[in-house]
Design a protein around this motif. Structure first.
Motif, PDB file in Angstrom:
ATOM      1  N   THR A 143      45.833 -95.525   7.076  1.00  0.00           N
ATOM      2  CA  THR A 143      45.049 -94.322   6.811  1.00  0.00           C
ATOM      3  C   THR A 143      43.573 -94.693   6.804  1.00  0.00           C
ATOM      4  N   THR A 144      42.836 -94.080   7.704  1.00  0.00           N
ATOM      5  CA  THR A 144      41.405 -94.366   7.836  1.00  0.00           C
ATOM      6  C   THR A 144      40.606 -93.316   7.079  1.00  0.00           C
ATOM      7  N   PRO A 145      39.699 -93.727   6.213  1.00  0.00           N
ATOM      8  CA  PRO A 145      38.878 -92.735   5.510  1.00  0.00           C
ATOM      9  C   PRO A 145      37.891 -92.066   6.465  1.00  0.00           C
ATOM     10  N   LEU A 146      37.658 -90.795   6.225  1.00  0.00           N
ATOM     11  CA  LEU A 146      36.632 -90.054   6.951  1.00  0.00           C
ATOM     12  C   LEU A 146      35.352 -90.047   6.126  1.00  0.00           C
ATOM     13  N   ARG A 147      34.247 -89.821   6.793  1.00  0.00           N
ATOM     14  CA  ARG A 147      32.985 -89.601   6.089  1.00  0.00           C
ATOM     15  C   ARG A 147      32.380 -88.293   6.583  1.00  0.00           C
ATOM     16  N   ARG A 148      31.737 -87.608   5.679  1.00  0.00           N
ATOM     17  CA  ARG A 148      31.088 -86.352   6.047  1.00  0.00           C
ATOM     18  C   ARG A 148      29.777 -86.681   6.749  1.00  0.00           C
ATOM     19  N   VAL A 149      29.657 -86.251   8.002  1.00  0.00           N
ATOM     20  CA  VAL A 149      28.482 -86.612   8.795  1.00  0.00           C
ATOM     21  C   VAL A 149      27.514 -85.448   8.967  1.00  0.00           C
ATOM     22  N   GLY A 150      27.865 -84.284   8.431  1.00  0.00           N
ATOM     23  CA  GLY A 150      26.941 -83.162   8.523  1.00  0.00           C
ATOM     24  C   GLY A 150      27.628 -81.831   8.319  1.00  0.00           C
ATOM     25  N   GLN A 151      26.836 -80.788   8.401  1.00  0.00           N
ATOM     26  CA  GLN A 151      27.331 -79.422   8.317  1.00  0.00           C
ATOM     27  C   GLN A 151      26.360 -78.529   9.071  1.00  0.00           C
ATOM     28  N   PHE A 152      26.762 -77.298   9.319  1.00  0.00           N
ATOM     29  CA  PHE A 152      25.845 -76.347   9.938  1.00  0.00           C
ATOM     30  C   PHE A 152      26.212 -74.952   9.478  1.00  0.00           C
ATOM     31  N   THR A 153      25.290 -74.038   9.648  1.00  0.00           N
ATOM     32  CA  THR A 153      25.497 -72.654   9.233  1.00  0.00           C
ATOM     33  C   THR A 153      25.739 -71.784  10.452  1.00  0.00           C
ATOM     34  N   LEU A 154      26.806 -71.026  10.419  1.00  0.00           N
ATOM     35  CA  LEU A 154      27.113 -70.136  11.535  1.00  0.00           C
ATOM     36  C   LEU A 154      26.093 -69.005  11.591  1.00  0.00           C
ATOM     37  N   PRO A 155      25.594 -68.678  12.778  1.00  0.00           N
ATOM     38  CA  PRO A 155      24.607 -67.596  12.886  1.00  0.00           C
ATOM     39  C   PRO A 155      25.247 -66.237  12.626  1.00  0.00           C
ATOM     40  N   ARG A 156      24.420 -65.287  12.261  1.00  0.00           N
ATOM     41  CA  ARG A 156      24.903 -63.923  12.057  1.00  0.00           C
ATOM     42  C   ARG A 156      25.410 -63.352  13.376  1.00  0.00           C
ATOM     43  N   SER A 157      26.414 -62.507  13.273  1.00  0.00           N
ATOM     44  CA  SER A 157      27.007 -61.923  14.473  1.00  0.00           C
ATOM     45  C   SER A 157      27.548 -60.542  14.146  1.00  0.00           C
ATOM     46  N   SER A 158      27.576 -59.698  15.156  1.00  0.00           N
ATOM     47  CA  SER A 158      28.186 -58.373  15.007  1.00  0.00           C
ATOM     48  C   SER A 158      29.287 -58.166  16.045  1.00  0.00           C
ATOM     49  N   THR A 159      29.732 -59.251  16.682  1.00  0.00           N
ATOM     50  CA  THR A 159      30.724 -59.140  17.744  1.00  0.00           C
ATOM     51  C   THR A 159      32.057 -58.634  17.198  1.00  0.00           C
ATOM     52  N   SER A 160      32.611 -57.646  17.865  1.00  0.00           N
ATOM     53  CA  SER A 160      33.877 -57.049  17.441  1.00  0.00           C
ATOM     54  C   SER A 160      35.016 -58.049  17.582  1.00  0.00           C
ATOM     55  N   ASN A 161      35.871 -58.093  16.563  1.00  0.00           N
ATOM     56  CA  ASN A 161      37.037 -58.976  16.587  1.00  0.00           C
ATOM     57  C   ASN A 161      38.056 -58.447  15.591  1.00  0.00           C
ATOM     58  N   PRO A 162      39.322 -58.864  15.680  1.00  0.00           N
ATOM     59  CA  PRO A 162      40.362 -58.289  14.817  1.00  0.00           C
ATOM     60  C   PRO A 162      40.177 -58.561  13.329  1.00  0.00           C
ATOM     61  N   PHE A 163      39.330 -59.533  12.968  1.00  0.00           N
ATOM     62  CA  PHE A 163      39.212 -59.917  11.566  1.00  0.00           C
ATOM     63  C   PHE A 163      37.852 -59.554  10.973  1.00  0.00           C
ATOM     64  N   SER A 164      37.092 -58.731  11.681  1.00  0.00           N
ATOM     65  CA  SER A 164      35.818 -58.210  11.201  1.00  0.00           C
ATOM     66  C   SER A 164      34.875 -59.344  10.792  1.00  0.00           C
ATOM     67  N   ILE A 165      34.209 -59.206   9.645  1.00  0.00           N
ATOM     68  CA  ILE A 165      33.203 -60.180   9.234  1.00  0.00           C
ATOM     69  C   ILE A 165      33.801 -61.564   9.020  1.00  0.00           C
ATOM     70  N   PHE A 166      35.051 -61.622   8.575  1.00  0.00           N
ATOM     71  CA  PHE A 166      35.676 -62.920   8.325  1.00  0.00           C
ATOM     72  C   PHE A 166      35.877 -63.693   9.629  1.00  0.00           C
ATOM     73  N   GLY A 167      36.172 -62.977  10.702  1.00  0.00           N
ATOM     74  CA  GLY A 167      36.384 -63.634  11.982  1.00  0.00           C
ATOM     75  C   GLY A 167      35.142 -64.257  12.563  1.00  0.00           C
ATOM     76  N   ARG A 168      33.977 -63.858  12.067  1.00  0.00           N
ATOM     77  CA  ARG A 168      32.709 -64.406  12.562  1.00  0.00           C
ATOM     78  C   ARG A 168      32.256 -65.617  11.768  1.00  0.00           C
ATOM     79  N   GLN A 169      33.006 -65.974  10.728  1.00  0.00           N
ATOM     80  CA  GLN A 169      32.572 -67.022   9.814  1.00  0.00           C
ATOM     81  C   GLN A 169      33.506 -68.227   9.779  1.00  0.00           C
TER      82      GLN A 169
END
Length: 326
Positions: A143-169
């Motif tokens: 078992t190899t340990p992972l390390r957290r190498v970063g994160q990013f923030t998803l941009p705002r979106s209004s694209t239609s999808n079956p899961f509404s706001i949750f599907g964009r995040q």
């Protein structure tokens, strides 16, 4: 895609002569395979896992043809380890590499490869996904340990999808372009494409500004990859529940201002696509949007014909001889 073994495709990669796919977690034995498809999406061969995977969610294909399968799904966040399966070219079965997060369990559905071939897991954390990479070289049986190498923030979106706001995040898939110059991550609503410099995928995602490519109203979009020449994105949804649900359709999204580039194999053919490469869904939407105009035109034409017929009848009546002349 009509094969009954592929109702929940969660990982997709393009090859010079077809595709490689994996299903989401399944209790059905013949669905727990790595599937190789031709350009018509017909299965040409399958590869078994040496032991049962838990929740395969994505795959990545290296330039040398090595396939990495991300067994990284964990909806309830209870797994002590995640897993990466490595299928080398010509191998009869993949090799299991277990990995562990440094900060507790995560659910993840996207797997990328950096320029040096290091696997990178992108979590499904809402709004701010994390990126994790092995802290040292992967070794089978350990078992190899992972390390957290970063994160990013998803941009705002209004694209239609079956899961509404949750599907964009929620990030549900990812891929690196064949030439390594771009990386794409997708949600249920959009694709986010970043430019990559010197093979540094982590820096591209965590510090770059993405180009947003809408993927509207895909039933449950959990896959994305580049075509072999890098000029288009390919996506495939999981099949909706119910006997009457339509089979998943492989969709192609051409990338604007993208010139064709040679794939890793000189002279290799790209997948055959129609001249109009927009998804069928988009063409249908355009047709439906044009219906009001067609209706108005039809009504106007009908009224014009009625006026013409009425005028002709009056003209005939005036020209008809009267009874007194007989």
């Amino acid at each position: 895609m009509e094969d009954e073994r592929l109702p929940e495709v969660s990982g997709l990669a393009a090859t010079d002569d077809g595709y490689v796919v994996v299903n989401d977690s399944s209790d059905v034995d013949n669905r727990r395979r790595i599937f190789f498809l031709d350009r018509d999406c017909a299965v040409t061969r399958t590869v078994r896992y040496p032991s049962r995977p838990r929740d395969t969610e994505d795959l990545a294909r290296a330039p040398d043809g090595t396939i990495w399968v991300g067994d990284i799904g964990d909806n309830d966040r209870v797994r002590e380890t995640a897993a990466l399966w490595k299928l080398s070219p010509g191998a009869k079965s993949p090799v299991l590499h277990r990995v562990s997060y440094p900060d507790g369990a995560h659910d993840a559905e996207a797997l990328l490869l950096s320029g040096d071939g290091t696997p990178i897991i992108v979590t499904k954390d809402s709004g701010t996904p994390g990126l994790y990479a092995p802290a040292r070289g992967l070794r089978a049986g350990q078992t190899t340990p992972l390390r957290r190498v970063g994160q990013f923030t998803l941009p705002r979106s209004s694209t239609s999808n079956p899961f509404s706001i949750f599907g964009r995040q929620l990030v549900t898939g990812g891929a690196v372009a064949p030439d390594g110059s771009r990386v794409v991550l997708r949600t249920y609503a959009d694709a986010l494409e970043f430019d990559v410099t010197d093979g540094d995928v982590v820096r591209a995602v965590t510090q770059g500004t993405p180009r947003v490519i809408p993927l509207p109203d895909e039933p449950q979009g959990e896959t994305v990859t580049y075509g072999p020449d890098g000029t288009a994105l390919l996506t495939l949804s999981e099949k909706a529940e119910g006997e009457s649900a339509a089979d998943p359709v492989l969709l192609r999204y051409p990338l604007a201002d993208r010139e064709p580039k040679p794939s890793s194999s000189p002279g290799a053919a790209t997948p055959a696509v129609p001249d109009d490469t927009r998804p069928d869904r988009d063409r249908a939407a355009e047709s439906s949007q044009d219906l009001p105009g067609r209706f108005v035109g039809a009504v106007a034409l009908t009224l014009l014909l009625l006026v013409a017929v009425g005028g002709f009848a009056i003209w005939r009546a005036r020209r008809r001889p009267s009874g007194r002349g007989r």
